[in-house]
Enzyme design. Structure first.
Site, PDB file in Angstrom:
ATOM      1  N   CYS A  42       0.937  -1.322  -0.109  1.00 43.82           N
ATOM      2  CA  CYS A  42      -0.122  -0.016  -0.142  1.00 43.82           C
ATOM      3  C   CYS A  42       0.820   1.317  -0.003  1.00 43.82           C
ATOM      4  O   CYS A  42       2.167   1.405   0.726  1.00 43.82           O
ATOM      5  CB  CYS A  42      -1.003  -0.018   1.450  1.00 43.82           C
ATOM      6  SG  CYS A  42      -2.066   1.317   1.491  1.00 43.82           S
ATOM      7  N   ASP A  44       0.414   3.681   1.786  1.00 39.82           N
ATOM      8  CA  ASP A  44       0.453   4.417   2.991  1.00 39.82           C
ATOM      9  C   ASP A  44       1.986   4.601   3.596  1.00 39.82           C
ATOM     10  O   ASP A  44       2.488   3.786   3.516  1.00 39.82           O
ATOM     11  CB  ASP A  44      -0.241   3.362   4.115  1.00 39.82           C
ATOM     12  CG  ASP A  44      -0.686   4.199   5.298  1.00 39.82           C
ATOM     13  OD1 ASP A  44       0.173   4.661   6.042  1.00 39.82           O
ATOM     14  OD2 ASP A  44      -1.872   4.076   5.690  1.00 39.82           O
ATOM     15  N   ARG A  46       3.012   5.053   6.400  1.00 38.17           N
ATOM     16  CA  ARG A  46       3.277   4.313   7.565  1.00 38.17           C
ATOM     17  C   ARG A  46       3.717   2.778   7.444  1.00 38.17           C
ATOM     18  O   ARG A  46       3.993   2.323   8.546  1.00 38.17           O
ATOM     19  CB  ARG A  46       1.910   4.357   8.485  1.00 38.17           C
ATOM     20  CG  ARG A  46       1.363   5.942   9.007  1.00 38.17           C
ATOM     21  CD  ARG A  46       0.248   5.655   9.975  1.00 38.17           C
ATOM     22  NE  ARG A  46      -0.680   5.280   8.868  1.00 38.17           N
ATOM     23  CZ  ARG A  46      -2.059   4.913   8.933  1.00 38.17           C
ATOM     24  NH1 ARG A  46      -2.287   5.245  10.344  1.00 38.17           N
ATOM     25  NH2 ARG A  46      -2.833   4.340   8.046  1.00 38.17           N
ATOM     26  N   HIS A  98      -2.181  -3.967   5.287  1.00 37.29           N
ATOM     27  CA  HIS A  98      -1.859  -3.564   6.530  1.00 37.29           C
ATOM     28  C   HIS A  98      -3.335  -3.352   7.307  1.00 37.29           C
ATOM     29  O   HIS A  98      -4.079  -2.930   6.468  1.00 37.29           O
ATOM     30  CB  HIS A  98      -0.905  -2.265   6.525  1.00 37.29           C
ATOM     31  CG  HIS A  98      -1.613  -1.097   6.080  1.00 37.29           C
ATOM     32  ND1 HIS A  98      -2.224   0.078   6.575  1.00 37.29           N
ATOM     33  CD2 HIS A  98      -1.455  -0.582   4.812  1.00 37.29           C
ATOM     34  CE1 HIS A  98      -2.579   0.878   5.878  1.00 37.29           C
ATOM     35  NE2 HIS A  98      -2.187   0.538   5.025  1.00 37.29           N
ATOM     36  N   CYS A 101      -6.070   0.076   6.945  1.00 37.01           N
ATOM     37  CA  CYS A 101      -5.812   0.551   5.590  1.00 37.01           C
ATOM     38  C   CYS A 101      -7.023   1.670   5.324  1.00 37.01           C
ATOM     39  O   CYS A 101      -8.132   1.188   5.316  1.00 37.01           O
ATOM     40  CB  CYS A 101      -5.628  -0.634   4.571  1.00 37.01           C
ATOM     41  SG  CYS A 101      -5.656   0.230   2.869  1.00 37.01           S
TER      42      CYS A 101
END
Length: 219
Positions: A42, A44, A46, A98, A101
């Site tokens: 992803c 993302d 993080r 994750h 999400c």
């Protein structure tokens, strides 16, 4: 003067630190990359692939998009996959989702966001396919986390069905697909138990992986 001067300074400090530890670090890195792994994850911020796996630059080939989706018409993803498999000869393709999400949550809640709604439709298709399993989970957050897991497994299936992977398996190139999910709250990766190295193993292990998620222990 650049408004991102602080990032440039951090870059210089990072490079200087690596050179201090190994004067030939960048010279060696520039010569070649020989990763054994392709990470499809992803976007993302993080979820940093190299840091999570403890791998150095050059050891992990990476493709990222919103909600770690693999679509058979996405030439960007397919180009990365083909280069990784046919040019770099990676031995493992790891699809990594994750928990928490935002893309999966938006897809499940079907809140209009604009252009990205078209992309997230692929995740909604996963939710529709496993509607009975998801409806058996009372808590919405737990339901969305389960959808994060299901989405990873389905995207592994999509990877396996590409001509790139099918051709690699046909010529008996060593290539194993994996389904992982990352926890933002503890920094740990969980193996979803779906590891395929052939079309037959894919067919055999898929129902087992889904059944494991539908078990009382998984809830």
């Amino acid at each position: 003067m650049s408004s991102l001067k602080h990032l440039l300074q951090r870059n210089h400090a990072w490079a200087a630190d690596l050179r201090a530890r190994n004067p030939d670090y960048f010279t060696e890195l520039a010569e070649q990359q020989e990763p054994r792994y392709l990470w499809i994850g992803c976007s993302d911020s993080r979820v940093p692939a190299n840091e999570i796996t403890g791998l150095a630059p050059g050891e992990l080939f990476v493709h990222r998009n919103v909600a770690n989706v693999v679509v058979h018409t996405d030439l960007n993803c397919l180009s990365v996959l083909q280069y990784a498999v046919e040019a770099l000869n990676v031995e493992h393709v790891i699809v990594v989702g994750h928990y928490g999400c935002g893309g999966v949550r938006a897809a499940y809640q079907a809140k209009p966001l604009g252009l990205i709604d078209n992309w997230l439709r692929h995740v909604q298709d996963v939710a529709g396919k496993h509607l009975t399993l998801l409806e058996g989970i009372a808590d919405e957050s737990a339901r969305i986390d389960r959808l994060c897991e299901l989405n990873v497994i389905e995207q592994v299936v999509h990877v396996a069905r590409t001509t790139i992977v099918q051709d690699a398996w046909q010529r008996r190139q060593p290539l194993t697909l994996h389904a992982w999910i990352y926890g933002l709250h503890d920094g740990l990766v969980r193996d979803l138990g779906f590891e395929a190295d052939s079309s037959q193993s894919l067919a055999d292990l898929y129902p087992q992986a889904i059944a494991a998620l539908d078990s009382p222990a998984a809830r």
